[in-house]
Design a protein around this motif. Structure first.
Motif, PDB file in Angstrom:
ATOM      1  N   GLY A  91       0.800  -1.215   0.000  1.00  0.00           N
ATOM      2  CA  GLY A  91       0.000   0.000   0.000  1.00  0.00           C
ATOM      3  C   GLY A  91       0.834   1.267   0.000  1.00  0.00           C
ATOM      4  O   GLY A  91       0.466   2.273   0.620  1.00  0.00           O
ATOM      5  N   ILE A  92       1.972   1.249  -0.705  1.00  0.00           N
ATOM      6  CA  ILE A  92       2.876   2.391  -0.744  1.00  0.00           C
ATOM      7  C   ILE A  92       2.806   3.059  -2.109  1.00  0.00           C
ATOM      8  O   ILE A  92       2.834   2.387  -3.147  1.00  0.00           O
ATOM      9  N   SER A  93       2.697   4.374  -2.113  1.00  0.00           N
ATOM     10  CA  SER A  93       2.782   5.157  -3.338  1.00  0.00           C
ATOM     11  C   SER A  93       3.318   6.523  -2.969  1.00  0.00           C
ATOM     12  O   SER A  93       2.690   7.253  -2.198  1.00  0.00           O
ATOM     13  N   GLU A  94       4.500   6.860  -3.482  1.00  0.00           N
ATOM     14  CA  GLU A  94       5.147   8.109  -3.123  1.00  0.00           C
ATOM     15  C   GLU A  94       5.815   8.710  -4.350  1.00  0.00           C
ATOM     16  O   GLU A  94       6.506   8.019  -5.097  1.00  0.00           O
ATOM     17  N   SER A  95       5.589  10.012  -4.572  1.00  0.00           N
ATOM     18  CA  SER A  95       6.215  10.717  -5.684  1.00  0.00           C
ATOM     19  C   SER A  95       6.960  11.934  -5.160  1.00  0.00           C
ATOM     20  O   SER A  95       6.489  12.601  -4.232  1.00  0.00           O
ATOM     21  N   PHE A  96       8.105  12.230  -5.733  1.00  0.00           N
ATOM     22  CA  PHE A  96       8.890  13.382  -5.290  1.00  0.00           C
ATOM     23  C   PHE A  96       9.944  13.721  -6.327  1.00  0.00           C
ATOM     24  O   PHE A  96      10.204  12.957  -7.255  1.00  0.00           O
ATOM     25  N   GLU A  97      10.570  14.884  -6.166  1.00  0.00           N
ATOM     26  CA  GLU A  97      11.675  15.310  -7.009  1.00  0.00           C
ATOM     27  C   GLU A  97      12.967  15.190  -6.219  1.00  0.00           C
ATOM     28  O   GLU A  97      12.966  15.227  -4.988  1.00  0.00           O
ATOM     29  N   GLY A  98      14.075  15.072  -6.923  1.00  0.00           N
ATOM     30  CA  GLY A  98      15.361  14.962  -6.240  1.00  0.00           C
ATOM     31  C   GLY A  98      16.498  15.401  -7.130  1.00  0.00           C
ATOM     32  O   GLY A  98      16.336  15.600  -8.338  1.00  0.00           O
ATOM     33  N   THR A  99      17.666  15.537  -6.521  1.00  0.00           N
ATOM     34  CA  THR A  99      18.888  15.861  -7.256  1.00  0.00           C
ATOM     35  C   THR A  99      20.019  14.993  -6.725  1.00  0.00           C
ATOM     36  O   THR A  99      19.992  14.560  -5.563  1.00  0.00           O
ATOM     37  N   ILE A 100      20.994  14.744  -7.581  1.00  0.00           N
ATOM     38  CA  ILE A 100      22.196  14.053  -7.132  1.00  0.00           C
ATOM     39  C   ILE A 100      23.405  14.695  -7.794  1.00  0.00           C
ATOM     40  O   ILE A 100      23.397  14.964  -8.994  1.00  0.00           O
ATOM     41  N   MET A 101      24.405  15.015  -6.990  1.00  0.00           N
ATOM     42  CA  MET A 101      25.685  15.537  -7.454  1.00  0.00           C
ATOM     43  C   MET A 101      26.710  14.441  -7.262  1.00  0.00           C
ATOM     44  O   MET A 101      26.802  13.861  -6.178  1.00  0.00           O
ATOM     45  N   MET A 102      27.512  14.144  -8.296  1.00  0.00           N
ATOM     46  CA  MET A 102      28.438  13.020  -8.219  1.00  0.00           C
ATOM     47  C   MET A 102      29.807  13.405  -8.746  1.00  0.00           C
ATOM     48  O   MET A 102      29.948  14.225  -9.663  1.00  0.00           O
ATOM     49  N   LYS A 103      30.838  12.783  -8.161  1.00  0.00           N
ATOM     50  CA  LYS A 103      32.207  12.879  -8.649  1.00  0.00           C
ATOM     51  C   LYS A 103      32.935  11.599  -8.255  1.00  0.00           C
ATOM     52  O   LYS A 103      33.078  11.307  -7.062  1.00  0.00           O
ATOM     53  N   ASN A 104      33.360  10.839  -9.245  1.00  0.00           N
ATOM     54  CA  ASN A 104      33.990   9.541  -8.971  1.00  0.00           C
ATOM     55  C   ASN A 104      33.084   8.712  -8.065  1.00  0.00           C
ATOM     56  O   ASN A 104      31.937   8.473  -8.398  1.00  0.00           O
ATOM     57  N   THR A 147      16.532  14.723  -1.455  1.00  0.00           N
ATOM     58  CA  THR A 147      15.107  14.579  -1.714  1.00  0.00           C
ATOM     59  C   THR A 147      14.369  15.379  -0.632  1.00  0.00           C
ATOM     60  O   THR A 147      15.008  15.874   0.303  1.00  0.00           O
ATOM     61  N   PRO A 148      13.056  15.528  -0.730  1.00  0.00           N
ATOM     62  CA  PRO A 148      12.345  16.304   0.288  1.00  0.00           C
ATOM     63  C   PRO A 148      12.496  15.771   1.707  1.00  0.00           C
ATOM     64  O   PRO A 148      12.401  16.528   2.677  1.00  0.00           O
ATOM     65  N   ASP A 149      12.742  14.463   1.871  1.00  0.00           N
ATOM     66  CA  ASP A 149      12.765  13.849   3.195  1.00  0.00           C
ATOM     67  C   ASP A 149      14.154  13.639   3.777  1.00  0.00           C
ATOM     68  O   ASP A 149      14.292  13.362   4.967  1.00  0.00           O
ATOM     69  N   MET A 150      15.201  13.768   2.962  1.00  0.00           N
ATOM     70  CA  MET A 150      16.530  13.494   3.478  1.00  0.00           C
ATOM     71  C   MET A 150      17.605  14.046   2.551  1.00  0.00           C
ATOM     72  O   MET A 150      17.353  14.343   1.382  1.00  0.00           O
ATOM     73  N   LYS A 151      18.809  14.181   3.106  1.00  0.00           N
ATOM     74  CA  LYS A 151      19.964  14.573   2.317  1.00  0.00           C
ATOM     75  C   LYS A 151      21.128  13.697   2.743  1.00  0.00           C
ATOM     76  O   LYS A 151      21.379  13.528   3.943  1.00  0.00           O
ATOM     77  N   THR A 152      21.843  13.131   1.775  1.00  0.00           N
ATOM     78  CA  THR A 152      22.919  12.189   2.054  1.00  0.00           C
ATOM     79  C   THR A 152      24.214  12.651   1.396  1.00  0.00           C
ATOM     80  O   THR A 152      24.212  13.039   0.228  1.00  0.00           O
ATOM     81  N   TRP A 153      25.298  12.590   2.157  1.00  0.00           N
ATOM     82  CA  TRP A 153      26.645  12.879   1.661  1.00  0.00           C
ATOM     83  C   TRP A 153      27.472  11.600   1.747  1.00  0.00           C
ATOM     84  O   TRP A 153      27.412  10.883   2.738  1.00  0.00           O
TER      85      TRP A 153
END
Length: 220
Positions: free
Chosen positions: A63-76, A83-89
């Protein structure tokens, strides 16, 4: 939520893998090894890349349905995923995940299978031995452009059942990615933008001074 985010990161990473693959080559499964090597070498030469995407995560069973926008910055092997709910480094060794809702940061050292979802270079390196590639056919992208459809099937039973890529013919860029998991989780990623962008190494560590009140939970 962490598990879902890892799957999303895996999806976006696969998109990065195919950024410079030519349209004609997609129709030739036999050329997959040469194509991925070309992608890998290009990615190694880049100073960084930025991706904007939208995602829909669905599980009818749960019963899960979730939509959102996000970005990812990458190097090597480094990245910043937001995302709206979290940020990861991830700085190549340690991973910090900040959750605004609780003002908490979890710190881990990802190892083993975790890195397959977190480290784009590991995914590139394991591609040849872990997936079979097949050409599905042609379709029309959301931009009303003709596109190639490609399927990636794990050679061994895995959490991922199938990955489907949609690649526009005129740009050879990935525009859609669908991942079907064996646990009934279904992820659809629409790529809005991919740009080569130079990034300094130090931006991939958690900026503690910007989150002075956050509780840091070190799980290493």
């Amino acid at each position: 939520m962490n598990i879902i985010m890892k799957r999303i990161l895996c999806n976006v990473t696969v998109v990065i893998m195919f950024i410079v693959m030519s349209g004609n080559a997609f129709a030739q499964t036999a050329d997959a090894k040469a194509i991925i090597e070309k992608t890998s070498q290009l990615y190694k030469r880049w100073e960084g890349v930025n991706v904007k995407f939208t995602a829909n995560i669905r599980s009818d069973k749960n019963g899960i349905s979730e939509s959102f926008e996000g970005t990812i910055m990458m190097k090597n092997d480094k990245f910043i995923l937001e995302t709206p709910d979290m940020k990861t480094w991830f700085d190549g060794t340690a991973q910090w995940t900040y959750m605004p809702r609780t003002d908490e940061v979890n710190v881990i050292t990802p190892t083993g299978s975790d890195l397959q979802f977190l480290n784009p270079m590991i995914l590139l390196q394991s591609y040849q031995k872990d997936f079979n590639v097949s050409y599905i056919g042609e379709s029309t992208s959301a931009n009303a452009k003709m596109a190639y459809d490609i399927a990636l099937i794990p050679k061994k039973k895995d959490d991922i059942e199938k990955i489907e890529l949609q690649i526009e013919k005129n740009t050879s860029l990935p525009v859609k990615l669908v991942v079907t998991m064996r646990n009934d989780m279904h992820s659809v990623i629409h790529v809005k933008e991919i740009k080569e962008t130079a990034h300094a190494d130090d931006i991939f560590s958690f900026p503690k001074s910007e989150y002075p009140d956050a509780e840091i939970v070190d799980l290493r």
